[in-house]
Scaffold this active site. Structure first.
Site, short mmCIF file in Angstrom:
data_model
loop_
_atom_site.label_atom_id
_atom_site.label_comp_id
_atom_site.label_asym_id
_atom_site.label_seq_id
_atom_site.Cartn_x
_atom_site.Cartn_y
_atom_site.Cartn_z
NE ARG A 63 -7.25 13.81 34.67
CZ ARG A 63 -6.38 14.02 35.68
NH1 ARG A 63 -5.07 13.88 35.47
NH2 ARG A 63 -6.80 14.36 36.87
CE1 TYR A 116 -4.78 15.25 8.90
CE2 TYR A 116 -3.88 15.66 11.07
CZ TYR A 116 -4.96 15.60 10.22
OH TYR A 116 -6.20 15.88 10.69
CG ASP A 188 2.03 10.15 11.59
OD1 ASP A 188 1.58 9.01 11.41
OD2 ASP A 188 1.31 11.16 11.70
CE LYS A 213 -7.43 9.49 9.74
NZ LYS A 213 -7.02 10.16 10.92
C1 LIG Z 1 -0.78 10.83 9.03
C2 LIG Z 1 -1.72 11.32 10.07
N1 LIG Z 1 -1.28 11.63 11.29
C3 LIG Z 1 -2.10 12.08 12.26
C4 LIG Z 1 -3.44 12.30 12.02
C5 LIG Z 1 -4.32 12.84 13.10
O1 LIG Z 1 -5.09 11.83 13.67
P1 LIG Z 1 -6.52 12.07 14.38
O2 LIG Z 1 -7.47 12.51 13.33
O3 LIG Z 1 -6.81 10.74 14.97
O4 LIG Z 1 -6.31 13.13 15.41
C6 LIG Z 1 -3.95 12.00 10.75
C7 LIG Z 1 -5.39 12.22 10.46
O5 LIG Z 1 -5.82 12.19 9.34
C8 LIG Z 1 -3.08 11.50 9.76
O6 LIG Z 1 -3.53 11.18 8.54
#
Ligand SMILES: Cc1ncc(COP(=O)(O)O)c(C=O)c1O
Length: 397
Positions: A63, A116, A188, A213
């Site tokens: 963990r 997002y 991000d 992604k």
């Molecule tokens: C720009 C962005 N940030 C964060 C996330 C969240 O990631 P996760 O689905 O791996 O939790 C996504 C998911 O689509 C995303 O497109």
């Protein structure tokens, strides 16, 4: 003579393949093994204590840290040019653990309306419950964002390009504004990837990724990661080791394997997305195309300054609106209709079932996310096949 194989002298293509793996190889393995061990044993308490106190390298409990997971973290941090990184079970775990580490009741965070959908839910639903004030600005209005930052905040949270409208934020400008206000700046970088953009080099303090992604690139593993300076990352790591959203070693293995081709995939996806975006701009059924690489993009100049390529995702609106979207999507043969992106296969969907599935139609409207949008995440297929498929599907628009 400087060491040409030191990570700081290697290009992203080489780091994607070699970066971070050496420490975790064992017994002559040439690939990072999947270490499925909940805990790590020591015959003598003194040696065990040295590792537990961080005075000697090693692992105590998965963990907290794990050899496979460590290799993944190191690979990403080398690509982002960061001294430290820690990973998570998903991108949302990375984002929420980062924010809950940095913020305390009474603090204020400045971000934008159309991050997002999951991040937006954190802003609207969860942070306010802890008496954290959230100021969400118009994503394209940098003066408004700067003014909101100047009113004082603990965190500035950026996402560029945004999901799914591909808006671009000036990371250098907003990071400087954040630092003038004494804030920590988080970016991000999921859409751009470290191949196209390095937010830390542009002034951000922390960079987060949904590794699910483009980093993994094969739509077969969930993961998240945050990179930055050792002190901040240590605090976020501590929050994660206690709250428990650790990355699974098998997922880490799949992400490492996917990342070996990151550079090649992104080069192809940059090229294909730009060609498709240009072609769609002239298509009679298409009302608007959103892609930072297009000269028509309102912030193309910023994108050109801060990105090396414009990424594998574009979105477009059909003149026929949401009804046309419902007709066109089932006609596509070379696209998965799914809530993912960044994979080797082309993936499509509207915001209502993908990036903003957790939001109501009214919430999407308030964020400026059009219902009639198609998010098109370009895979690594032959561009001629993709265009032929799109062209045929658009006949039913
Ligand atoms: C720009 C962005 N940030 C964060 C996330 C969240 O990631 P996760 O689905 O791996 O939790 C996504 C998911 O689509 C995303 O497109």
């Amino acid at each position: 003579m400087p060491d040409p194989t030191s990570p700081k002298n290697l290009s992203a293509a080489t780091l994607s393949v070699w970066g971070g793996e050496e420490e975790s190889l064992m017994q002559g393995a040439t690939q990072v093994p999947v270490v499925y061990s909940a805990a790590f044993g020591y015959p003598y308490v003194d040696a065990w204590l040295e590792v537990a106190l961080g005075r000697r390298p090693g692992h105590i409990y998965s963990r907290n840290t794990n050899p496979t997971v460590r290799a993944f973290e190191t690979k990403v941090r080398l690509l982002e040019g960061a001294p430290a990184a820690t990973s998570f079970a998903s991108g949302m775990a990375a984002i929420s653990d980062t924010l809950f580490t940095l913020l305390s009741p009474g603090d204020r965070i400045v971000s934008v309306k159309d991050t997002y959908g999951g991040t937006n839910k954190l802003f609207q639903e969860f942070l306010p419950r802890f008496n954290i004030r959230v100021d969400l600005c118009d994503t394209t209005d940098h003066d408004e964002i700067e003014a909101a930052i100047a009113r004082g905040c603990r965190v500035v949270y950026l996402e560029s390009p945004t999901n799914p409208t591909l808006k671009v934020m000036d990371i250098s400008r907003l990071a400087a504004a954040g630092h003038r206000a004494g804030a920590t700046v988080v970016a991000d970088n999921t859409f751009a990837t470290p191949i196209n953009q390095n937010p830390l080099a542009l002034g951000a303090d922390l960079v987060v990724h949904s590794a699910t992604k483009f980093l993994g690139g094969h739509a077969d593993a969930l993961g998240g990661v945050v990179c930055g300076d050792a002190e901040r990352v240590q605090r976020i790591y501590h929050f994660r080791e206690i709250t428990g959203a650790a990355l699974d070693p098998m997922a880490a293995f799949l992400l490492i394997r996917g990342m070996k081709t990151l550079h090649l995939r992104i080069q192809q996806q940059n090229e294909s997305a730009l060609s498709i975006a240009r072609w769609l701009e002239g298509h009679p059924a298409v009302a608007a195309v959103f892609y930072p690489g297009l000269e028509s993009h309102p912030h193309h100049d910023i994108a050109r300054r801060q990105m090396r390529g414009y990424g594998g995702v574009l979105s477009f609106m059909l003149k026929g609106g949401f009804e046309a979207v419902k007709r066109v999507l089932p006609e596509l043969r070379l696209a998965r209709r799914a809530a993912n992106l960044g994979s080797v296969e082309t993936v499509v969907g509207p915001p209502a079932t993908t990036s903003h599935v957790e939001c109501s139609a009214a919430e999407r409207e308030a964020m400026g996310i059009p219902e009639g949008l198609i998010r098109y995440s370009v895979g690594i297929e032959d561009i001629r096949d993709l265009m032929a498929d799109l062209s045929r599907a658009l006949e039913s628009a």
